[in-house]
Design a protein around this motif. Structure first.
Motif, PDB file in Angstrom:
ATOM      1  N   ALA A 104      64.430  88.770  60.624  1.00 50.55           N
ATOM      2  CA  ALA A 104      65.431  88.291  61.598  1.00 50.55           C
ATOM      3  C   ALA A 104      66.563  88.884  61.762  1.00 50.55           C
ATOM      4  N   THR A 105      67.352  89.942  60.727  1.00 53.07           N
ATOM      5  CA  THR A 105      68.614  90.516  60.830  1.00 53.07           C
ATOM      6  C   THR A 105      67.882  92.023  61.499  1.00 53.07           C
ATOM      7  N   GLY A 106      66.735  92.202  61.780  1.00 55.64           N
ATOM      8  CA  GLY A 106      66.347  93.471  62.395  1.00 55.64           C
ATOM      9  C   GLY A 106      65.911  94.476  61.310  1.00 55.64           C
ATOM     10  N   MET A 129      67.626  99.447  57.198  1.00 62.57           N
ATOM     11  CA  MET A 129      68.551  98.183  57.593  1.00 62.57           C
ATOM     12  C   MET A 129      68.583  98.252  59.088  1.00 62.57           C
ATOM     13  N   ALA A 130      68.661  97.217  59.635  1.00 63.53           N
ATOM     14  CA  ALA A 130      68.898  96.929  61.094  1.00 63.53           C
ATOM     15  C   ALA A 130      68.237  98.058  61.832  1.00 63.53           C
ATOM     16  N   ALA A 131      66.922  98.195  61.994  1.00 57.18           N
ATOM     17  CA  ALA A 131      66.104  99.135  62.729  1.00 57.18           C
ATOM     18  C   ALA A 131      66.071  98.798  63.956  1.00 57.18           C
ATOM     19  N   SER A 133      66.258  87.908  55.241  1.00 60.70           N
ATOM     20  CA  SER A 133      66.349  86.927  56.110  1.00 60.70           C
ATOM     21  C   SER A 133      64.678  86.571  56.461  1.00 60.70           C
ATOM     22  N   PRO A 134      64.826  85.355  57.143  1.00 58.35           N
ATOM     23  CA  PRO A 134      63.353  85.010  57.524  1.00 58.35           C
ATOM     24  C   PRO A 134      62.538  86.180  58.280  1.00 58.35           C
ATOM     25  N   VAL A 135      61.358  86.237  57.851  1.00 52.04           N
ATOM     26  CA  VAL A 135      60.370  87.162  58.295  1.00 52.04           C
ATOM     27  C   VAL A 135      59.898  86.835  59.887  1.00 52.04           C
TER      28      VAL A 135
END
Length: 115
Positions: free
Chosen positions: A28-30, A46-48, A102-104
């Protein structure tokens, strides 16, 4: 199979510890996690991609050994809609590290490495 149907066929709802193959897990965070369950490795970016709406304000965390391929010891949980929990070999002293995401939001099967 058409492109849309082929993509749908390559999506999974859950990964289990005894699965094999390569998968992209998007949270969820990317963040993107590439899991190679045949060779038992994991790599996090991270955050891709941008976060989902509910997680835009959550921020992102840089984690130890981001971008590196690390040994995947065990999948505790990896299911769409839930945070994934992985046990990884990250530390030099060989004490396992537990990572909770975070949630998948998506699990997608990838081609085998080198193909």
């Amino acid at each position: 199979m058409s492109g849309g149907l082929a993509k749908l066929a390559s999506m999974k709802q859950e990964l289990r510890n005894d699965d094999t193959g390569r998968y992209l897990v998007v949270t969820a965070t990317g963040s993107h996690y590439v899991l190679d369950l045949t060779s038992r490795t994991l790599q996090r970016q991270m955050a891709a991609t941008p976060p989902v709406t509910d997680y835009r304000e959550a921020g992102v965390s840089q984690l130890r050994r981001d971008g590196e391929t690390v040994e995947l010891l065990m999948i505790e949980r990896c299911m769409v809609g839930e945070p994934a929990i992985y046990f990884l070999q990250i530390r030099q002293d060989h004490v396992p590290t537990e990572r909770m995401t975070s949630p998948v939001v998506r699990i997608e099967e990838l081609a085998a490495a080198g193909k």
